[in-house]
Design a protein around this motif. Structure first.
Motif, PDB file in Angstrom:
ATOM      1  N   TYR A 118      47.863  44.858  39.096  1.00  0.00           N
ATOM      2  CA  TYR A 118      46.668  44.594  38.310  1.00  0.00           C
ATOM      3  C   TYR A 118      45.960  45.933  38.126  1.00  0.00           C
ATOM      4  O   TYR A 118      45.908  46.734  39.062  1.00  0.00           O
ATOM      5  CB  TYR A 118      45.772  43.598  39.062  1.00  0.00           C
ATOM      6  CG  TYR A 118      44.496  43.240  38.348  1.00  0.00           C
ATOM      7  CD1 TYR A 118      44.473  42.227  37.399  1.00  0.00           C
ATOM      8  CD2 TYR A 118      43.316  43.928  38.622  1.00  0.00           C
ATOM      9  CE1 TYR A 118      43.300  41.897  36.737  1.00  0.00           C
ATOM     10  CE2 TYR A 118      42.141  43.606  37.967  1.00  0.00           C
ATOM     11  CZ  TYR A 118      42.134  42.596  37.023  1.00  0.00           C
ATOM     12  OH  TYR A 118      40.978  42.278  36.368  1.00  0.00           O
TER      13      TYR A 118
ATOM     14  N   GLN B 150      44.057  36.396  42.675  1.00  0.00           N
ATOM     15  CA  GLN B 150      44.666  36.100  43.977  1.00  0.00           C
ATOM     16  C   GLN B 150      44.538  34.613  44.300  1.00  0.00           C
ATOM     17  O   GLN B 150      45.496  33.972  44.758  1.00  0.00           O
ATOM     18  CB  GLN B 150      43.998  36.938  45.068  1.00  0.00           C
ATOM     19  CG  GLN B 150      44.300  38.432  44.996  1.00  0.00           C
ATOM     20  CD  GLN B 150      43.534  39.218  46.039  1.00  0.00           C
ATOM     21  OE1 GLN B 150      42.325  39.023  46.200  1.00  0.00           O
ATOM     22  NE2 GLN B 150      44.215  40.093  46.743  1.00  0.00           N
TER      23      GLN B 150
ATOM     24  N   LEU C 155      47.000  32.449  42.140  1.00  0.00           N
ATOM     25  CA  LEU C 155      48.395  32.514  42.578  1.00  0.00           C
ATOM     26  C   LEU C 155      48.606  31.705  43.853  1.00  0.00           C
ATOM     27  O   LEU C 155      49.647  31.056  44.021  1.00  0.00           O
ATOM     28  CB  LEU C 155      48.807  33.977  42.790  1.00  0.00           C
ATOM     29  CG  LEU C 155      48.924  34.811  41.503  1.00  0.00           C
ATOM     30  CD1 LEU C 155      49.171  36.274  41.837  1.00  0.00           C
ATOM     31  CD2 LEU C 155      50.027  34.278  40.594  1.00  0.00           C
ATOM     32  N   ILE C 156      47.620  31.714  44.745  1.00  0.00           N
ATOM     33  CA  ILE C 156      47.707  30.894  45.954  1.00  0.00           C
ATOM     34  C   ILE C 156      47.694  29.411  45.595  1.00  0.00           C
ATOM     35  O   ILE C 156      48.513  28.619  46.092  1.00  0.00           O
ATOM     36  CB  ILE C 156      46.549  31.238  46.921  1.00  0.00           C
ATOM     37  CG1 ILE C 156      46.735  32.642  47.507  1.00  0.00           C
ATOM     38  CG2 ILE C 156      46.459  30.198  48.045  1.00  0.00           C
ATOM     39  CD1 ILE C 156      45.520  33.158  48.252  1.00  0.00           C
TER      40      ILE C 156
ATOM     41  N   PHE D 294      40.028  40.178  40.072  1.00  0.00           N
ATOM     42  CA  PHE D 294      41.128  40.424  41.006  1.00  0.00           C
ATOM     43  C   PHE D 294      41.174  39.337  42.075  1.00  0.00           C
ATOM     44  O   PHE D 294      42.240  38.796  42.387  1.00  0.00           O
ATOM     45  CB  PHE D 294      40.964  41.809  41.640  1.00  0.00           C
ATOM     46  CG  PHE D 294      42.073  42.187  42.591  1.00  0.00           C
ATOM     47  CD1 PHE D 294      43.354  42.427  42.126  1.00  0.00           C
ATOM     48  CD2 PHE D 294      41.821  42.307  43.948  1.00  0.00           C
ATOM     49  CE1 PHE D 294      44.382  42.776  42.996  1.00  0.00           C
ATOM     50  CE2 PHE D 294      42.835  42.651  44.831  1.00  0.00           C
ATOM     51  CZ  PHE D 294      44.119  42.887  44.347  1.00  0.00           C
ATOM     52  N   GLN D 295      40.014  38.988  42.626  1.00  0.00           N
ATOM     53  CA  GLN D 295      39.973  37.932  43.637  1.00  0.00           C
ATOM     54  C   GLN D 295      40.311  36.573  43.038  1.00  0.00           C
ATOM     55  O   GLN D 295      40.970  35.743  43.678  1.00  0.00           O
ATOM     56  CB  GLN D 295      38.602  37.905  44.308  1.00  0.00           C
ATOM     57  CG  GLN D 295      38.341  39.126  45.175  1.00  0.00           C
ATOM     58  CD  GLN D 295      36.958  39.116  45.795  1.00  0.00           C
ATOM     59  OE1 GLN D 295      36.359  38.067  46.014  1.00  0.00           O
ATOM     60  NE2 GLN D 295      36.429  40.298  46.090  1.00  0.00           N
TER      61      GLN D 295
ATOM     62  N   GLN E 273      52.714  38.621  45.263  1.00  0.00           N
ATOM     63  CA  GLN E 273      51.522  39.292  45.756  1.00  0.00           C
ATOM     64  C   GLN E 273      50.979  40.188  44.660  1.00  0.00           C
ATOM     65  O   GLN E 273      51.728  40.897  43.988  1.00  0.00           O
ATOM     66  CB  GLN E 273      51.859  40.140  46.988  1.00  0.00           C
ATOM     67  CG  GLN E 273      50.667  40.902  47.552  1.00  0.00           C
ATOM     68  CD  GLN E 273      51.069  41.855  48.666  1.00  0.00           C
ATOM     69  OE1 GLN E 273      52.259  42.031  48.924  1.00  0.00           O
ATOM     70  NE2 GLN E 273      50.095  42.482  49.307  1.00  0.00           N
ATOM     71  N   VAL E 274      49.664  40.155  44.461  1.00  0.00           N
ATOM     72  CA  VAL E 274      49.050  41.007  43.445  1.00  0.00           C
ATOM     73  C   VAL E 274      48.284  42.126  44.139  1.00  0.00           C
ATOM     74  O   VAL E 274      47.558  41.898  45.108  1.00  0.00           O
ATOM     75  CB  VAL E 274      48.130  40.201  42.501  1.00  0.00           C
ATOM     76  CG1 VAL E 274      47.000  39.513  43.245  1.00  0.00           C
ATOM     77  CG2 VAL E 274      47.579  41.086  41.404  1.00  0.00           C
ATOM     78  N   VAL E 275      48.485  43.365  43.674  1.00  0.00           N
ATOM     79  CA  VAL E 275      47.791  44.533  44.215  1.00  0.00           C
ATOM     80  C   VAL E 275      47.262  45.365  43.054  1.00  0.00           C
ATOM     81  O   VAL E 275      47.714  45.238  41.918  1.00  0.00           O
ATOM     82  CB  VAL E 275      48.721  45.397  45.100  1.00  0.00           C
ATOM     83  CG1 VAL E 275      49.239  44.605  46.290  1.00  0.00           C
ATOM     84  CG2 VAL E 275      49.882  45.968  44.294  1.00  0.00           C
TER      85      VAL E 275
END
Length: 294
Positions: free
Chosen positions: A33, A52, A55-56, A48-49, A63-65
């Motif tokens: 990201y 996350q 996706l959960i 961003f949060q 995993q997103v970073v």
């Protein structure tokens, strides 16, 4: 210290990036990201949060970073469109052009708050706007916007004449130097910006509002990832966790903005695609939602 931390993080992510950059985005276990445009730019924290969380909720094992390097908005769009592996997902305001370039997940991540704009001005000049009743009343005052932001065309379509600026940080320098008189900034952005630039102030009387949505976007071929994000967001809407995250980030700002006590100047948005889900009322912030602010 911040520069040293930034170099260390960039070095770490560069190693990860080199190992997956050749993979198509649909296969990547690690999703990148875009890191915001500068070290002190906090605009990307909430999306961003939320990504996350989505996706959960979707049960994704990915995993997103943050990407290793800071990235301007238009650069992130290009990277996603070209499927380079440097960025797999970006969050930005939609337009017809952007939906032609990328595949949108049509759930407005900030509930349309991106279209509620307060004015950032120089200290001591906030009373200049006390009698503004329409966008035409702003004509004597100079304004600028990012050269690749949809807001530039939106303001022009409503009769304003914003100067295009290539760098986000340059906008604040122009305002301080008196080269422009105000910056329309969204409710969720302006408070952090005003705190970072204490010689600037938030005008207390007005809010410009136009229908606008910021979405997550992926490469047009990555329909699987888009559907995962959509399902995760729908689940977060249904169980209330998206609202919880939204108000945790923006509740205090909404209280301080006092939108219900400001003069609302409605603007048209000719860039809004016809597929925008305006009929789904639960997706959009309205003034009556201020009752939900904790």
């Amino acid at each position: 210290m911040l520069q040293a931390r930034s170099r260390l993080m960039a070095g770490f992510f560069a190693g990860v990036l080199s190992s997956i950059a050749a993979l198509p985005c649909a296969m990547a276990e690690v999703l990148f990201y875009p890191r915001p445009e500068s070290l002190d730019d906090a605009r990307g924290d909430y999306p961003f949060q939320l990504l996350q969380l989505a996706l959960i909720k979707a049960g994704s094992g990915q995993q997103v970073v943050m990407s290793p390097h800071y990235m301007q908005q238009n650069r992130s769009i290009i990277e996603v469109a070209k499927d380079t592996g440097k960025v797999h997902i970006t969050a930005t305001m939609t337009s017809v052009e952007r939906e032609q370039q990328l595949l949108p997940v049509r759930i407005p991540i900030s509930k349309g708050l991106i279209g509620w704009r307060l004015l950032l001005v120089r200290h001591g000049e906030h009373n200049l706007y006390r009698d503004v009743r329409a966008v035409a009343d702003l004509a004597p005052y100079r304004v600028a916007q990012g050269h690749d932001w949809p807001d530039l065309a939106i303001l022009r379509a409503n009769g304003a004449d914003p100067a295009p600026v290539s760098s986000y940080n340059s906008l604040f320098g122009m305002l301080k130097a008196g080269r422009i008189d105000y910056l329309p900034r969204s409710v969720q952005e302006i408070w952090a910006e005003a705190a970072h630039h204490p010689d600037l102030a938030i005008e207390p009387y007005l809010v410009l509002r136009y229908p606008a949505a910021d979405y997550f976007f992926v490469n047009r071929n990555n329909t699987r990832l888009a559907e995962q994000i959509r399902l995760g967001l729908e689940a977060a809407i249904a169980d209330g966790s998206m609202d919880q995250l939204f108000y945790r980030h923006y509740g205090a700002l909404l209280r301080e903005a006092a939108l219900d006590k400001r003069r609302v100047i409605e603007l048209a948005n000719p860039l809004l695609p016809p597929e925008t889900p305006l009929a789904r009322k639960e997706l959009w912030f309205r003034l009556e939602d201020l009752k939900k602010v904790p």
